[in-house]
Write an enzyme that holds these catalytic residues in place. Structure first.
Site, PDB file in Angstrom:
ATOM      1  N   SER A 145     -11.999   1.412 -21.184  1.00  0.00           N
ATOM      2  CA  SER A 145     -12.478   0.284 -20.391  1.00  0.00           C
ATOM      3  C   SER A 145     -13.783   0.601 -19.684  1.00  0.00           C
ATOM      4  O   SER A 145     -14.416  -0.286 -19.119  1.00  0.00           O
ATOM      5  CB  SER A 145     -11.425  -0.108 -19.340  1.00  0.00           C
ATOM      6  OG  SER A 145     -11.179   0.972 -18.457  1.00  0.00           O
ATOM      7  N   HIS A 166     -11.083  -3.363 -26.705  1.00  0.00           N
ATOM      8  CA  HIS A 166     -10.645  -3.307 -25.312  1.00  0.00           C
ATOM      9  C   HIS A 166      -9.636  -4.406 -25.026  1.00  0.00           C
ATOM     10  O   HIS A 166      -9.985  -5.575 -24.913  1.00  0.00           O
ATOM     11  CB  HIS A 166     -11.852  -3.425 -24.377  1.00  0.00           C
ATOM     12  CG  HIS A 166     -11.474  -3.305 -22.931  1.00  0.00           C
ATOM     13  ND1 HIS A 166     -12.105  -4.022 -21.934  1.00  0.00           N
ATOM     14  CD2 HIS A 166     -10.506  -2.574 -22.317  1.00  0.00           C
ATOM     15  CE1 HIS A 166     -11.547  -3.720 -20.766  1.00  0.00           C
ATOM     16  NE2 HIS A 166     -10.582  -2.850 -20.985  1.00  0.00           N
ATOM     17  N   GLU A 178     -11.855  -7.601 -26.261  1.00  0.00           N
ATOM     18  CA  GLU A 178     -13.304  -7.411 -26.296  1.00  0.00           C
ATOM     19  C   GLU A 178     -13.677  -6.503 -27.472  1.00  0.00           C
ATOM     20  O   GLU A 178     -13.142  -5.410 -27.605  1.00  0.00           O
ATOM     21  CB  GLU A 178     -13.805  -6.786 -24.997  1.00  0.00           C
ATOM     22  CG  GLU A 178     -13.714  -7.720 -23.805  1.00  0.00           C
ATOM     23  CD  GLU A 178     -14.227  -7.092 -22.526  1.00  0.00           C
ATOM     24  OE1 GLU A 178     -14.922  -7.784 -21.766  1.00  0.00           O
ATOM     25  OE2 GLU A 178     -13.932  -5.909 -22.280  1.00  0.00           O
ATOM     26  N   ASN A 256     -15.087  -6.074 -17.264  1.00  0.00           N
ATOM     27  CA  ASN A 256     -15.203  -5.105 -16.175  1.00  0.00           C
ATOM     28  C   ASN A 256     -16.621  -4.983 -15.641  1.00  0.00           C
ATOM     29  O   ASN A 256     -16.833  -4.650 -14.476  1.00  0.00           O
ATOM     30  CB  ASN A 256     -14.687  -3.733 -16.630  1.00  0.00           C
ATOM     31  CG  ASN A 256     -13.173  -3.711 -16.723  1.00  0.00           C
ATOM     32  OD1 ASN A 256     -12.507  -4.608 -16.231  1.00  0.00           O
ATOM     33  ND2 ASN A 256     -12.643  -2.696 -17.375  1.00  0.00           N
TER      34      ASN A 256
END
Length: 352
Positions: A145, A166, A178, A256
């Protein structure tokens, strides 16, 4: 046409079909919260899955967690049909095997998904080993991540068969995946992320490690990733029932990269005395429509997790002011006030 030419043509077509075959056999390395969630979802959707861990205790814990989660899913999807629910659990578990043997775990793998500790040295050691024992056609992917996919892939000789996948926690519920790449064609220059969070549920998943509730996984592609590998990863994500998005191999990818600086800025506002944690949370919930305020989310995720990610980014990009260390966050972590899991973070919680 001569017999020899026909045989060559058939062999060529056979090889082409093999290379373009869909991902069927999946190996997940790491049976923690994320790894077990990825393994469960892959098995649920008809894939043959092998889950690898380094010791029997970790495997036992992973299997117990998967069983509980599967029963919850079965109960929800087959409310009035207990026989179908039981069959769903049984058939899913039949497609899932576990092992302590790394070489055996990948011998038939079409895809290996790594979900171990967020440590670049540990990932380098793992992929260096995998590169020598996995079949040539096997695609490697990391569920990191916060680390660079390109840097993780640097120790392998199959960068054309390497990418980032991800997922979000809990995997069986979160529907985002992702897919990260370093080159974005014009089609992907503008990406709208929809249904990141199913706000109709009463359960609010963690920010950084979500797979079952989140509907979107990120697919990360480095410059060397082949078009065929990228397509297979995208197709596999969709086969899992996820909504896939593509992004560059950039810090934090999409989700993130936006959320961590958001949490950091909220902490800086509190540090400056601009507003209280409670008022900032209230403002973001009522004014921006967020299901959780930044401090509620930070405590839920773990303040050590947020600090770990920020520290890693700051080390790689020291000139970026968004990633600079935050004294208040550092103080909380040093005092062991990590959030919900320790009973205190920005707020205090009653431990059950």
């Amino acid at each position: 046409m001569s017999v020899s030419k026909i045989l060559v043509l058939k062999r060529s077509l056979s090889t082409s079909r093999l290379m373009s075959a869909a991902i069927k056999n999946v190996t997940v390395i790491g049976g923690g919260l994320m790894g077990s969630g990825i393994a469960q979802v892959a098995a649920q959707t008809g894939h043959q899955v092998t889950l690898y861990e380094i010791n029997q205790e970790a495997l036992k814990k992973a299997k117990q967690g998967i069983m509980v989660s599967l029963q919850r899913v079965a109960k929800k999807t087959h409310k009035e049909q207990p026989e179908k629910a039981e069959m769903f659990v049984h058939e899913t578990l039949d497609r899932l095997k576990t092992t302590l043997d790394l070489e055996a775990s990948v011998k038939e793998a079409d895809l290996v998904v790594e979900a171990i500790v967020e440590n670049i040295e540990a990932k380098h050691k793992l992929f260096s080993s995998l590169d020598t024992i996995a079949p040539e056609h096997t695609i490697f992917a990391s569920n990191t991540s916060s680390l660079s996919i390109g840097e993780i892939a640097s120790v392998t000789k199959r960068k054309d068969r390497f990418g980032g996948l991800h997922f979000f926690n809990p995997v069986p519920v979160m529907k985002l995946l992702e897919v990260s790449i370093n080159y974005l064609p014009p089609l992907f220059n503008h990406v709208l992320v929809l249904n990141l969070l199913d706000v109709s549920t009463n359960y609010l998943p963690p920010l950084f490690e979500p797979v079952l509730v989140m509907k979107l996984p990120e697919v990360i592609r480095i410059p060397e990733t082949s078009d065929e590998t990228y397509k297979k990863m995208m197709d596999w994500g969709q086969a899992l029932g996820k909504t896939t998005i593509t992004c560059k191999d950039t810090p934090g990818f999409v989700v993130n990269r936006l959320l961590v600086p958001n949490l950091a800025e909220a902490v800086r506002m509190l540090e400056r005395g601009d507003a209280t944690a409670r008022d900032i949370d209230t403002a973001m919930k009522l004014g921006a429509g967020h299901p959780m305020g930044p401090f509620e989310l930070a405590d839920y995720v773990g303040n050590d997790t947020t600090k770990f990610i920020l520290d890693g980014w700051h080390k790689r990009f020291p000139d970026n002011p968004l990633f600079r260390p935050i004294p208040l966050l550092t103080k909380l972590v040093e005092e062991g006030k990590l959030g919900l899991k320790t009973g205190e973070g920005f707020y205090k919680y009653n431990k059950k």
